[in-house]
Scaffold this motif. Structure first.
Motif: not given
Length: 311
Positions: A43-45, A132-135, A140-143
């Motif tokens: 859940l970045n940010g 790069a994970t912000r993009w 995909d971020r959860s994975l």
């Protein structure tokens, strides 16, 4: 995790399940960093990171009697955490509010990527990979939040597959697809960081608002593939799993740990220990007495400290 370490943690879980307050506190201390890193990276940010972390830990503590095998506590906790992340996205969609809208994004100090860079002192391609994970898309971020911890040695592939509710084979396919998106995102970071920006890329970015998104990742990566000047950015990318191997976890703030303990103590004092029956899913249970859902679907604790920002 060594066999001895597993046995020690199983004994700790057994004591906590029996109601030992010291063991329950020790469980929070031992596993909060794991949950915090999963939620923070997924859940970045988001300003809701602390809320989702707290609810995941409280559900696990309140439902310990439903856990049949103490040695499976870690995988069970990770599954609960992933269900809470899914519930968070569902609540945002139900409210018809864009997940990434400005009102839902914390100030830069709460950005988990920034926390990762600063606290782990990342540099070079490790820093590039974290940025790069912000993009990536939310799924995909959860994975990635699980795969990152697998690479770091904090989770096994079996635990990742169980948390995703997928077979190991399907998990491997999902991971490969996500890694391809992450690699493209790393090239995007390189393109935007170039000391002498590509003039053609500047034209592509003319209408970009400066915020990372999957749409703009695709556009910039597509440009980098076809541009003579930018095509070299794809060269020299080290495998991400090697870059992430052995990385430490980002520590949660003491305030968050204190808030979880306070909320759990409040729930216990209110006689709210309402363990689930065998086979019931703690992530789908109704919040125990002592905690209630607010109008926007969040779970709060009566008498608990107010949510604190990451420090």
């Amino acid at each position: 995790m060594s066999t001895q370490h597993t046995v020690e943690h199983a004994a700790l879980v057994t004591a906590a399940r029996g109601g030992d307050p010291a063991a329950q506190d020790a469980l929070v201390s031992a596993y909060l960093p794991l949950v915090y890193n999963i939620v923070g990276r997924a859940l970045n940010g988001s300003v809701d990171v602390d809320d989702v972390v707290q609810e995941s830990m409280l559900r696990a503590l309140d439902s310990l009697t439903a856990l049949r095998d103490p040695e499976s506590f870690r995988s069970w906790l990770v599954a609960i955490t992933m269900n809470q992340i899914r519930a968070h996205w569902q609540q945002r969609q139900f409210a018809q509010a864009p997940v990434e809208e400005a009102g839902d994004v914390a100030d830069p100090g709460a950005d988990f990527v920034d926390l990762t860079l600063v606290r782990l002192q990342l540099s070079g391609q490790r820093q590039e990979t974290a940025r790069a994970t912000r993009w990536l898309e939310p799924d995909d971020r959860s994975l990635l939040s699980l795969w990152w911890l697998e690479c770091a040695g904090a989770l096994t592939r079996a635990e990742v597959a169980e948390a995703l509710e997928l077979s190991p084979q399907h998990t491997a396919v999902r991971v490969q697809r996500m890694k391809a998106q992450l690699e493209a995102a790393r090239v995007v970071v390189r393109a935007l960081d170039a000391q002498q920006p590509c003039e053609e890329l500047r034209g592509v970015l003319a209408s970009w608002d400066g915020r990372p998104s999957a749409l703009w990742r695709k556009r910039i990566a597509r440009h980098a593939r076809g541009c003579t000047r930018c095509s070299g950015l794809w060269s020299g990318l080290l495998p991400a799993e090697g870059l992430l191997a052995g990385l430490a976890l980002v520590a949660a703030s003491p305030a968050l740990a204190a808030s979880i303990r306070s909320a759990h103590d409040t729930s216990a004092l209110a006689g709210a220990a309402s363990p689930l029956g065998p086979g019931e899913d703690p992530a789908g249970a109704v919040p125990p007495a002592g905690r209630h859902r607010s109008a926007d679907g969040k779970v709060t604790a009566r008498g608990a400290a107010r949510r604190r920002r990451h420090t």
